[in-house]
Design a protein around this motif. Structure first.
Motif, PDB file in Angstrom:
ATOM      1  N   VAL A 173       0.826  -1.206   0.000  1.00  0.00           N
ATOM      2  CA  VAL A 173       0.000   0.000   0.000  1.00  0.00           C
ATOM      3  C   VAL A 173       0.859   1.255   0.000  1.00  0.00           C
ATOM      4  N   ILE A 174       1.908   1.248   0.809  1.00  0.00           N
ATOM      5  CA  ILE A 174       2.755   2.436   0.892  1.00  0.00           C
ATOM      6  C   ILE A 174       3.520   2.657  -0.414  1.00  0.00           C
ATOM      7  N   GLN A 175       3.937   1.571  -1.066  1.00  0.00           N
ATOM      8  CA  GLN A 175       4.619   1.710  -2.351  1.00  0.00           C
ATOM      9  C   GLN A 175       3.672   2.215  -3.434  1.00  0.00           C
ATOM     10  N   GLU A 176       2.447   1.740  -3.405  1.00  0.00           N
ATOM     11  CA  GLU A 176       1.439   2.204  -4.360  1.00  0.00           C
ATOM     12  C   GLU A 176       1.140   3.680  -4.140  1.00  0.00           C
ATOM     13  N   ASN A 177       1.072   4.083  -2.887  1.00  0.00           N
ATOM     14  CA  ASN A 177       0.813   5.486  -2.576  1.00  0.00           C
ATOM     15  C   ASN A 177       1.952   6.369  -3.071  1.00  0.00           C
ATOM     16  N   GLU A 182       4.280  10.425  -6.729  1.00  0.00           N
ATOM     17  CA  GLU A 182       5.383  10.845  -7.594  1.00  0.00           C
ATOM     18  C   GLU A 182       4.899  11.120  -9.016  1.00  0.00           C
ATOM     19  N   LYS A 183       3.960  10.328  -9.467  1.00  0.00           N
ATOM     20  CA  LYS A 183       3.419  10.521 -10.813  1.00  0.00           C
ATOM     21  C   LYS A 183       2.738  11.878 -10.933  1.00  0.00           C
ATOM     22  N   ASP A 184       2.077  12.319  -9.859  1.00  0.00           N
ATOM     23  CA  ASP A 184       1.362  13.604  -9.889  1.00  0.00           C
ATOM     24  C   ASP A 184       2.285  14.772  -9.593  1.00  0.00           C
ATOM     25  N   LEU A 224       3.317  15.273   0.942  1.00  0.00           N
ATOM     26  CA  LEU A 224       2.162  14.460   0.552  1.00  0.00           C
ATOM     27  C   LEU A 224       2.269  13.041   1.098  1.00  0.00           C
ATOM     28  N   MET A 225       3.459  12.465   1.058  1.00  0.00           N
ATOM     29  CA  MET A 225       3.642  11.117   1.590  1.00  0.00           C
ATOM     30  C   MET A 225       3.437  11.099   3.106  1.00  0.00           C
ATOM     31  N   PRO A 236      -5.852   8.277   4.346  1.00  0.00           N
ATOM     32  CA  PRO A 236      -5.150   7.009   4.188  1.00  0.00           C
ATOM     33  C   PRO A 236      -4.465   6.826   2.845  1.00  0.00           C
ATOM     34  N   MET A 237      -4.907   7.549   1.811  1.00  0.00           N
ATOM     35  CA  MET A 237      -4.304   7.419   0.489  1.00  0.00           C
ATOM     36  C   MET A 237      -4.330   8.759  -0.229  1.00  0.00           C
TER      37      MET A 237
END
Length: 418
Positions: A173-177, A182-184, A224-225, A236-237
């Motif tokens: 979950v944390i890697q997906e977040n 980073e993409k945004d 943001l992270m 949470p996300m």
């Protein structure tokens, strides 16, 4: 007043001598005028400046007249934009210990009507976004700043350590977040974060590599992270749009920790915008629609005709607080007005109404379908006058207060009136 008798020419001299505040129109002329100009609404002060609330007939020596009285509805206050709150005025609001000595509501009004000078926003925003108490002294604020910085570093280290620990595992979950953030981040406010030494071409498929070479982008990612991963009261996300808000604060505050805590304060106001069920945005769109119905029935009817009463054309305005509709400088002035809370926490809803009001004639007369409406609204981006919008906003708010018989204040939401 308007004459219902058609014979007026012989009495022109008498008519010319009458009070110039009266309007002379026959019944047929009035009907033709109203029907041919859909912008005219008898209950709207926004375009007509007067609410006509009492109608009587009077048979005079020069004919029969219908008198529309304005005795109980004097001309409304015409808002004007003032100069921004400056360092000299701001300093005078504090005593030797750094405690506010002025009524902060007066300061809120000054900020709403003029904004804040660029060099002192970093001092004022922590008050407006509840980082500092209004009763705090300089010593207490210094302690809060140190404590907040320590807490932020702790939250930051927490997710970084967890991410390092999970490097060898499958996507978590944390890697997906992190990936979503980073993409945004690399697409946000590029004009302020672009670093000529960073090759976006070589690493275009690896936003993390771009960010790691750019200190400002790294700070934005960290904020943001931290908020969406280890901060206990955060979300949470990550959801797209959060980067627009955090970026503007980072540019304004010029400090990672200060920007984070102001972002926390801003998200306390706006976190419902990012709820998965969309309830926060739907509530605001409902309020926007209700105000339009109250203040401008012709425009409301036009949206209805276009099958656009959902007002999705204003979705972006509300989601990121007009961040993509104004230049950074003008957006900061919009945020000054919103954060001032002088007219309560729903100022952004009234700003939306004001923009619609400014362009109501174009919408009513020239827009033929929902797609055209969406294109037109999006074409306004970076073409809006911030002073015109905010002056119109106060005009709309004052009309709302008058029709509803209320006084909007810092803590009073308009939700209870619909």
């Amino acid at each position: 007043m308007h004459q219902t008798d058609t014979s007026r020419n012989s009495n022109q001299e008498q008519l010319d001598s009458m009070d110039s505040s009266y309007v002379l129109l026959s019944s047929s002329e009035m009907a033709e005028f109203v029907l041919s100009y859909p912008s005219v609404s008898p209950i709207s002060l926004v375009n007509n400046d007067v609410v006509w609330d009492n109608t009587i007939e009077d048979d005079t020596a020069i004919g029969k007249f219908e008198i529309w009285s304005t005795d109980s509805t004097p001309a409304p206050f015409k808002p004007v934009r003032n100069r921004p709150l400056g360092i000299c005025e701001w300093t005078l609001y504090f005593d030797a210990k750094g405690c506010l000595t002025s009524n902060f509501n007066d300061i809120r009004l000054e900020i709403f009507r003029g904004g804040i000078e660029e060099q002192i926003r970093k001092e004022v925003y922590p008050f407006l976004l509840d980082v500092y108490s209004l009763s705090s002294s300089t010593l207490e604020r210094d302690r809060i700043k140190v404590s907040n910085r320590s807490s932020y570093i702790s939250f930051l280290n927490q997710w970084q350590a967890e991410l390092e620990h999970q490097k060898s595992t499958k996507t978590t979950v944390i890697q997906e977040n992190l990936f979503r953030i980073e993409k945004d981040v690399v697409r946000t406010d590029r004009i302020f974060y672009d670093d000529p030494s960073t090759s976006t071409i070589l690493h275009q498929n690896d936003p993390g590599c771009i960010i790691n070479q750019n200190a400002k982008l790294t700070q934005l990612r960290n904020i943001l992270m931290t908020y969406t991963t280890s901060f206990p009261f955060g979300e949470p996300m990550f959801v797209q749009g959060m980067a627009d808000l955090a970026s503007c604060l980072l540019i304004t505050l010029e400090d990672e920790s200060d920007a984070f805590w102001c972002f926390v304060g801003l998200m306390e106001r706006m976190k419902s915008n990012f709820y998965e069920d969309g309830s926060g945005i739907r509530r605001q769109l409902h309020l926007l629609k209700s105000i339009l119905l109250l203040l401008d029935k012709p425009l409301y009817s036009k949206f209805e005709e276009l099958d656009s009463l959902h007002l999705f054309c204003s979705f972006r305005w509300l989601l990121v607080l007009f961040r993509r509709e104004f230049t950074l400088k003008d957006c900061q002035i919009i945020w000054d007005a919103c954060f001032s809370d002088y007219y309560g926490p729903d100022t952004h809803i009234f700003i939306s109404v004001a923009i619609f009001q400014i362009y109501r004639n174009e919408i009513i007369l020239n827009i033929d379908d929902g797609d055209d409406l969406l294109k037109f609204i999006h074409s306004l981006s970076m073409n809006l006058s911030v002073d015109r919008v905010l002056a119109k906003t106060e005009e709309v708010i004052l009309l709302f207060q008058r029709l509803k018989g209320v006084q909007l204040t810092v803590s009073r939401s308009i939700s209870g009136y619909f």
